[in-house]
Design an enzyme around this catalytic site. Sequence first.
Site, mmCIF file in Angstrom:
data_model
loop_
_atom_site.group_PDB
_atom_site.id
_atom_site.type_symbol
_atom_site.label_atom_id
_atom_site.label_comp_id
_atom_site.label_asym_id
_atom_site.label_seq_id
_atom_site.Cartn_x
_atom_site.Cartn_y
_atom_site.Cartn_z
ATOM 1 C CB ALA A 1 -0.924 0.007 1.224
ATOM 2 N N GLY A 2 2.103 1.127 0.470
ATOM 3 C CA GLY A 2 2.986 2.290 0.534
ATOM 4 C C GLY A 2 3.422 2.638 1.945
ATOM 5 C CB THR B 1 8.361 0.934 3.126
ATOM 6 O OG1 THR B 1 8.094 -0.318 3.783
ATOM 7 C CG2 THR B 1 9.839 1.262 3.270
ATOM 8 C CG PHE B 2 6.182 6.226 -0.647
ATOM 9 C CD1 PHE B 2 7.334 6.820 -1.150
ATOM 10 C CD2 PHE B 2 4.966 6.849 -0.874
ATOM 11 C CE1 PHE B 2 7.278 8.016 -1.872
ATOM 12 C CE2 PHE B 2 4.888 8.039 -1.584
ATOM 13 C CZ PHE B 2 6.054 8.630 -2.082
ATOM 14 C CE LYS C 1 8.050 -4.273 7.019
ATOM 15 N NZ LYS C 1 6.864 -3.723 6.356
ATOM 16 C CB ALA D 1 4.364 -7.037 8.063
ATOM 17 C CG ASN E 1 1.177 5.770 -1.889
ATOM 18 O OD1 ASN E 1 1.787 6.731 -2.370
ATOM 19 N ND2 ASN E 1 1.619 4.531 -2.008
#
Length: 225
Positions: A14-15, A17-18, A38, A119, A177
Site C-alpha cells: 500500500a505504501g 514504507t514509502f 520494522k 507488515a 497513496n
Amino acid sequence: MKKHFFVTGTDTDAGKTFVTVGLLKAAKRAGIKSFGLKPIAAGAERVDGVLRHNDGVLIQQAGSVNLPYEQVNPVVFETRMAPHISAMKENKLITASRLEGYIKGALLKPHEFALIEGAGGWRVPLNDREFLSDVAKRIGFPVILVVNMKLGCLNHAVLTAEAIVRDGLQLAGWVANTGPERMSHYDENLASLSVMLPAPLLGVLSWAQDEKVSQNQFDKLFLTL
C-alpha cells in the site's frame, strides 16, 4: 515531548514504507532525533550471508538515530509470504509479546520521533491466535493508515479504520497513496474516503511524483503530526 506512531496499510504494497521513510527523512530535515522500526518482515535477501529486507534497510537509513539493522528489523524471513507461515516452515514461534519487547527495547534509545511499521494489513497473523494488530494494541500508539488508492480501496480502508477504532486505538489520520497510474474516478473515491473515514486526510502522495515535490509534501505531512 516524544511522538510515536504505528504505520499500517489497507493491504500489502500500500505504501507503508514509502510513507515511513518519507516522514523519517522529513524529521531528519527538521533536526528531530528519529528512527523507524520494522519489527517483522518476510521476503528478504542474503547480503554477505545475512538476511536483509529492503524495507528494513530503507527505514534504517532514513532515521537520524543510528540503530543496528537487527534492532530495526529483529524478525525477518527469506520467503515472501504471510509471516506466520514462514515461521511455521522454519519451526519458529512469533508472539505479540516478543515483538513488543523488541520495540520497547529500541525505544530506550534517546529520540523524539519514532515510527513502527507493520507488515501487510492490520490483521496479519503472527500465529494461530494472535495478529500483528495485537502488537499495536500492546504499545498503544496512534495509527497512521496508508490507503492504496486502487479499485476496492473504499471497502479496504473503511474496514481497516473500523478495526483500528474497535481495537481501542486512535486513528491519527490517513494517507492516500497511488502508483504511476491513477485509478478510475480517483477524485470521487478520495472525496468519498474523506467523508467515510473517522480521521483527517494527512496527505495525498504518489510513488511516481517528483522527488522535490515528494519532499515538500512529506515536510508538510510531518508538521501535521
